[in-house]
Design a protein around this motif. Structure first.
Motif, PDB file in Angstrom:
ATOM      1  N   ALA A  35      -0.920  -6.664  -1.939  1.00  0.00           N
ATOM      2  CA  ALA A  35      -0.212  -5.716  -1.055  1.00  0.00           C
ATOM      3  C   ALA A  35       1.247  -5.890  -0.648  1.00  0.00           C
ATOM      4  CB  ALA A  35      -0.781  -5.242  -0.066  1.00  0.00           C
ATOM      5  N   ALA A  36       1.269  -7.492  -0.186  1.00  0.00           N
ATOM      6  CA  ALA A  36       2.798  -7.915   0.365  1.00  0.00           C
ATOM      7  C   ALA A  36       3.677  -7.958  -0.926  1.00  0.00           C
ATOM      8  CB  ALA A  36       2.349  -9.326   0.813  1.00  0.00           C
ATOM      9  N   PHE A  37       3.336  -8.189  -2.190  1.00  0.00           N
ATOM     10  CA  PHE A  37       4.065  -8.134  -3.149  1.00  0.00           C
ATOM     11  C   PHE A  37       4.268  -6.967  -3.700  1.00  0.00           C
ATOM     12  CE2 PHE A  37       4.205  -8.097  -7.778  1.00  0.00           C
ATOM     13  CZ  PHE A  37       5.447  -8.752  -8.292  1.00  0.00           C
ATOM     14  N   ALA A  38       3.728  -5.818  -3.815  1.00  0.00           N
ATOM     15  CA  ALA A  38       3.608  -4.781  -4.495  1.00  0.00           C
ATOM     16  C   ALA A  38       4.264  -3.432  -3.608  1.00  0.00           C
ATOM     17  CB  ALA A  38       2.244  -4.096  -5.025  1.00  0.00           C
ATOM     18  N   VAL A  39       4.002  -3.642  -2.368  1.00  0.00           N
ATOM     19  CA  VAL A  39       4.508  -2.387  -1.571  1.00  0.00           C
ATOM     20  C   VAL A  39       5.185  -2.910  -0.390  1.00  0.00           C
ATOM     21  CG1 VAL A  39       2.422  -1.066  -1.997  1.00  0.00           C
ATOM     22  CG2 VAL A  39       2.182  -2.520  -0.026  1.00  0.00           C
ATOM     23  N   ASP A  40       6.092  -1.922   0.331  1.00  0.00           N
ATOM     24  CA  ASP A  40       6.851  -2.528   1.379  1.00  0.00           C
ATOM     25  C   ASP A  40       6.163  -2.474   2.600  1.00  0.00           C
ATOM     26  OD1 ASP A  40       9.324  -2.595  -0.011  1.00  0.00           O
ATOM     27  OD2 ASP A  40       9.514  -0.466   0.049  1.00  0.00           O
ATOM     28  N   ASP A  41       4.961  -1.752   2.977  1.00  0.00           N
ATOM     29  CA  ASP A  41       4.491  -1.313   4.121  1.00  0.00           C
ATOM     30  C   ASP A  41       3.000  -2.235   4.045  1.00  0.00           C
ATOM     31  OD1 ASP A  41       6.321   0.088   5.495  1.00  0.00           O
ATOM     32  OD2 ASP A  41       5.669   1.850   4.738  1.00  0.00           O
ATOM     33  N   TRP A  42       3.136  -3.602   3.959  1.00  0.00           N
ATOM     34  CA  TRP A  42       1.834  -4.350   3.601  1.00  0.00           C
ATOM     35  C   TRP A  42       1.161  -4.646   4.843  1.00  0.00           C
ATOM     36  CZ3 TRP A  42       1.148  -9.155   5.731  1.00  0.00           C
ATOM     37  CH2 TRP A  42       2.342  -9.858   6.354  1.00  0.00           C
ATOM     38  N   TYR A  43       1.370  -4.152   5.855  1.00  0.00           N
ATOM     39  CA  TYR A  43       0.394  -4.372   7.199  1.00  0.00           C
ATOM     40  C   TYR A  43       0.456  -2.917   8.069  1.00  0.00           C
ATOM     41  CZ  TYR A  43       4.506  -5.385   9.906  1.00  0.00           C
ATOM     42  OH  TYR A  43       5.901  -5.494  10.433  1.00  0.00           O
ATOM     43  N   PRO A  44      -0.441  -2.591   8.599  1.00  0.00           N
ATOM     44  CA  PRO A  44      -0.610  -1.299   9.625  1.00  0.00           C
ATOM     45  C   PRO A  44       0.547  -1.586  10.615  1.00  0.00           C
ATOM     46  CG  PRO A  44      -2.688  -2.128   8.895  1.00  0.00           C
ATOM     47  CD  PRO A  44      -1.973  -3.187   8.443  1.00  0.00           C
ATOM     48  N   ARG A  45       1.188  -0.480  11.016  1.00  0.00           N
ATOM     49  CA  ARG A  45       2.212  -0.494  12.068  1.00  0.00           C
ATOM     50  C   ARG A  45       1.989   0.399  13.216  1.00  0.00           C
ATOM     51  NH1 ARG A  45       6.786  -2.713   9.818  1.00  0.00           N
ATOM     52  NH2 ARG A  45       6.804  -2.837   7.384  1.00  0.00           N
ATOM     53  N   CYS A  46       0.929   1.326  13.180  1.00  0.00           N
ATOM     54  CA  CYS A  46       0.764   2.058  14.238  1.00  0.00           C
ATOM     55  C   CYS A  46      -0.826   2.492  14.407  1.00  0.00           C
ATOM     56  CB  CYS A  46       1.393   3.684  13.883  1.00  0.00           C
ATOM     57  SG  CYS A  46       0.850   4.624  12.730  1.00  0.00           S
ATOM     58  N   ARG A  47      -1.120   3.292  15.451  1.00  0.00           N
ATOM     59  CA  ARG A  47      -2.296   3.518  15.823  1.00  0.00           C
ATOM     60  C   ARG A  47      -3.256   4.245  14.659  1.00  0.00           C
ATOM     61  NH1 ARG A  47      -4.854   6.844  21.170  1.00  0.00           N
ATOM     62  NH2 ARG A  47      -6.989   6.590  20.668  1.00  0.00           N
ATOM     63  N   SER A  48      -2.820   5.210  14.099  1.00  0.00           N
ATOM     64  CA  SER A  48      -3.381   5.964  13.048  1.00  0.00           C
ATOM     65  C   SER A  48      -3.676   5.080  11.814  1.00  0.00           C
ATOM     66  CB  SER A  48      -2.742   7.136  12.849  1.00  0.00           C
ATOM     67  OG  SER A  48      -1.294   6.786  12.337  1.00  0.00           O
ATOM     68  N   GLU A  49      -2.712   4.174  11.587  1.00  0.00           N
ATOM     69  CA  GLU A  49      -2.764   3.499  10.354  1.00  0.00           C
ATOM     70  C   GLU A  49      -3.985   2.427  10.763  1.00  0.00           C
ATOM     71  OE1 GLU A  49       1.430   3.649   8.738  1.00  0.00           O
ATOM     72  OE2 GLU A  49       1.023   1.606   9.521  1.00  0.00           O
ATOM     73  N   TRP A  50      -4.061   1.746  11.953  1.00  0.00           N
ATOM     74  CA  TRP A  50      -5.104   0.853  12.142  1.00  0.00           C
ATOM     75  C   TRP A  50      -6.515   1.626  12.294  1.00  0.00           C
ATOM     76  CZ3 TRP A  50      -4.998  -4.049  11.576  1.00  0.00           C
ATOM     77  CH2 TRP A  50      -3.760  -4.636  11.732  1.00  0.00           C
TER      78      TRP A  50
END
Length: 308
Positions: free
Chosen positions: A52-67
């Motif tokens: 994920a870190a290699f393939a996409v820009d958003d490789w970690y959740p950033r907001c409440r809905s994503e978590w």
């Protein structure tokens, strides 16, 4: 040419995920079930996060809905599904487990309709759901005088795994979060593994030192973590984009065939008539529930061929 490529990848995914049930059965001879599932996703989660870190820009959740999306995936799609599956598969064959799990697309539709009463199942859809459940009952073959026998309980646990996966599929689609599927899967795997480690500790599962040097144990763990999870999900993502959800769901109905063949060849498992009948009923249930989507997909394929 792309159609043949898609078919080849589809069969490869079905073979990988079907044989994964055999790897689970083999590994359960050496690892306790919940710990085995947790170790699988310790490795798979790290591999998926690296991808994920290699393939996409958003490789970690950033907001409440994503978590929240990750939490739903970790609890239901990873932890609950695999804990129930691995515990249940201690007392059932790889093929029988794969067949019961193939009920997931039918249950997914049922859960989706339950959360949207205005879009309730039609009478035919309800019949399809019931037919699929009858298929599970035939595989379980409950004895009225001993409803808590190991075989019956094992099948019910695998059914709970399928239900957890179906519910998780519905909830993760309902949560509005703009998170790449690769990122969601990676963090769900890591979170699910942590949850299963906690469950394993709570159950007091023993860690057998011999398992870490046994070729079959290490081979089963490696196959599940690297091939069935990391590579399998990458194939799934690719095919989901190319084929869509309806066609990719059919993997659930091809995988048990590979599970039966590999289980027979490697573990000497024999598939009886009632298991085959149960599989047939689950497949019929899928067709009845998904009949409209299948009809549309068949029309799309026919138009594609006629345009060549």
């Amino acid at each position: 040419m792309s159609r043949y490529r898609n078919l080849g990848l589809f069969l490869a995914l079905a073979a990988i995920w079907g044989s994964a049930f055999v790897a689970i059965s083999a590994g359960l001879d050496h690892f306790p079930p919940v710990l085995f599932a947790a170790l699988r996703y310790d490795i798979a989660g790290v591999l998926m996060l690296a991808y994920a870190a290699f393939a996409v820009d958003d490789w970690y959740p950033r907001c409440r809905s994503e978590w929240l999306l990750v939490a739903a995936g970790a609890v239901l799609l990873i932890a609950a599904y695999h804990a129930f599956l691995f515990v249940g598969q201690q007392h059932t064959t790889a093929a029988a487990a794969a067949i019961v799990v193939s009920l997931s697309p039918v249950l997914t539709t049922g859960f989706a309709r339950a959360f949207a009463p205005s879009d309730a199942l039609s009478a035919v859809g309800v019949v399809g759901l019931l037919v699929g459940l009858v298929g599970v009952a035939i595989i379980a073959r409950p004895d009225p005088s001993n409803l808590l026998s190991a075989d019956v309980v094992a099948t019910l646990l695998v059914f709970c795994a399928a239900a957890a996966f179906a519910l998780g599929s519905v909830l993760t689609r309902a949560i509005e979060a703009d998170l790449p599927i690769e990122t969601m899967e990676a963090w769900s795997m890591i979170g699910g593994a942590l949850l299963m480690h906690l469950v394993s500790l709570g159950l007091g599962e023993p860690i057998e030192p011999a398992a870490w040097t046994h070729p079959e144990a290490l081979g089963a763990l490696g196959y599940l973590a690297v091939v069935a999870s990391a590579i399998g999900f990458l194939l799934y993502f690719d095919l989901l984009e190319r084929l869509g959800a309806v066609e990719i769901n059919m993997v659930s109905y091809v995988a048990p065939i590979f599970a039966a063949v590999v289980g027979w060849a490697y573990l000497g498992e024999v598939i009886d008539v009632t298991t085959v009948v149960g599989f047939g009923l689950i497949a019929v249930g899928f067709v009845l529930v998904k009949r409209q989507a299948l009809r549309e997909e068949f029309g799309h394929v026919m138009r594609w061929h006629s345009s060549e």
